[in-house]
Design a protein around this motif. Structure first.
Motif, short mmCIF file in Angstrom:
data_model
loop_
_atom_site.label_atom_id
_atom_site.label_comp_id
_atom_site.label_asym_id
_atom_site.label_seq_id
_atom_site.Cartn_x
_atom_site.Cartn_y
_atom_site.Cartn_z
N GLY A 40 19.70 55.57 55.92
CA GLY A 40 18.44 55.43 56.24
C GLY A 40 18.17 56.40 57.55
N ASN A 41 19.30 56.67 58.47
CA ASN A 41 19.29 57.39 59.60
C ASN A 41 18.85 58.81 59.29
N ASP A 42 18.18 59.43 60.28
CA ASP A 42 17.76 60.71 60.17
C ASP A 42 19.00 61.72 60.62
N VAL A 43 18.97 62.89 60.07
CA VAL A 43 19.98 63.89 60.28
C VAL A 43 19.29 65.22 60.61
N TYR A 44 19.83 65.68 61.71
CA TYR A 44 19.07 66.69 62.49
C TYR A 44 20.09 68.01 62.63
N SER A 45 19.65 69.22 62.87
CA SER A 45 20.41 70.18 63.02
C SER A 45 20.65 70.18 64.55
N ARG A 46 21.88 71.21 65.05
CA ARG A 46 22.07 71.25 66.52
C ARG A 46 20.79 71.65 67.21
N LYS A 47 19.79 72.65 66.33
CA LYS A 47 18.69 72.95 66.93
C LYS A 47 17.48 72.07 66.78
N ALA A 48 17.78 70.79 66.80
CA ALA A 48 16.69 69.67 66.60
C ALA A 48 16.02 69.97 65.53
N GLU A 49 16.00 70.49 64.49
CA GLU A 49 15.20 70.80 63.31
C GLU A 49 15.80 69.44 62.14
N MET A 50 14.66 68.76 61.80
CA MET A 50 14.83 67.66 60.88
C MET A 50 15.48 68.25 59.56
N LEU A 51 16.64 67.49 59.17
CA LEU A 51 17.36 68.05 57.72
C LEU A 51 16.97 67.06 56.61
N GLY A 52 17.04 65.80 57.18
CA GLY A 52 16.67 64.87 56.13
C GLY A 52 17.35 63.35 56.71
N GLU A 53 17.74 62.59 55.58
CA GLU A 53 18.04 61.31 55.97
C GLU A 53 19.43 61.04 55.20
N VAL A 54 20.05 59.90 55.57
CA VAL A 54 21.32 59.39 55.02
C VAL A 54 20.81 58.49 54.03
N LYS A 55 21.23 58.94 52.52
CA LYS A 55 20.73 57.98 51.42
C LYS A 55 21.90 57.16 51.37
N GLU A 56 22.90 57.21 51.34
CA GLU A 56 24.23 56.52 50.74
C GLU A 56 25.52 57.25 51.43
N ILE A 57 26.45 56.37 51.58
CA ILE A 57 27.92 56.48 52.19
C ILE A 57 28.76 56.34 51.11
N MET A 58 29.53 57.25 50.67
CA MET A 58 30.60 57.27 49.67
C MET A 58 31.90 56.87 50.20
N LEU A 59 32.54 55.89 49.82
CA LEU A 59 33.94 55.61 50.06
C LEU A 59 35.07 56.20 49.19
N ASP A 60 35.91 56.69 49.85
CA ASP A 60 37.18 57.17 48.87
C ASP A 60 37.84 55.82 48.66
N MET A 61 37.88 55.22 47.44
CA MET A 61 38.67 53.88 47.23
C MET A 61 40.12 54.05 47.22
N ARG A 62 40.49 55.07 47.17
CA ARG A 62 42.29 55.44 47.03
C ARG A 62 42.74 55.55 48.48
N ALA A 69 28.79 61.48 53.31
CA ALA A 69 27.36 60.86 53.55
C ALA A 69 26.57 61.58 52.46
N VAL A 70 25.76 61.02 51.71
CA VAL A 70 24.72 61.75 50.82
C VAL A 70 23.46 61.82 51.66
N LEU A 71 23.00 63.25 51.59
CA LEU A 71 21.95 63.39 52.43
C LEU A 71 20.75 63.83 51.52
N SER A 72 19.57 63.44 51.90
CA SER A 72 18.40 63.67 51.22
C SER A 72 17.56 64.92 51.71
N PHE A 73 17.42 65.99 51.36
CA PHE A 73 16.52 66.79 51.95
C PHE A 73 15.53 67.64 51.02
#
Length: 143
Positions: A40-62, A69-73
């Motif tokens: 649910g945390n926001d994701v921004y570009s280096r130019k401070a542009e809003m890119l979206g939010e983290v919807k999920e975190i995917m773990l490599d079980m191996r 991070a799955v980003l919604s945009f």
């Protein structure tokens, strides 16, 4: 909403053990953080542009590593947004602004390989993973 506002266990509150990382004295964060507080945390570009939010975190079980991070945009109030698998290493936690930073331009993200929430890719497929990691300039990690 940011990770301090999603902290039901007091992970980021001041403690007497001293803490580690950039915010020493405030629990284990940001060197060690709870996954649920990052979704649910926001994701921004280096130019401070809003890119979206983290919807999920995917773990490599191996390997036990965080793979993506799955980003919604895009879209509007959750309708029509596109999802993107962002290699975890491509994100930087901005502890000052309590958000993530992704070093891509908004236009680059618009052209990135993405997917619909109804049709997730086979993220365990090595060819798919290599393509995503190459797009964001992140090499495959050793298994």
């Amino acid at each position: 909403m940011n990770y301090e506002e999603r902290d039901p266990y007091g992970i980021y509150k001041a403690n007497t053990s001293g803490g580690i990382g950039l915010d020493a004295g405030k629990g284990p964060g940001p060197a060690l953080m709870g996954a649920d507080t990052l979704i649910g945390n926001d994701v921004y570009s280096r130019k401070a542009e809003m890119l979206g939010e983290v919807k999920e975190i995917m773990l490599d079980m191996r390997t036990g590593r965080i793979a993506y991070a799955v980003l919604s945009f895009g879209g509007f109030i959750g309708m029509g947004d596109k999802l993107f698998a962002i290699p975890w290493e491509a994100l930087t936690l901005d502890t000052m602004n309590k958000r993530f930073v992704l070093d891509v331009e908004k236009e680059q993200l618009e052209r990135a390989p993405g997917f619909d929430k109804e049709t997730w890719p086979d993220m365990a497929n090595p060819e798919w993973a290599e393509g995503i990691r190459a797009y964001y300039g992140r090499p495959m990690y050793a298994a």
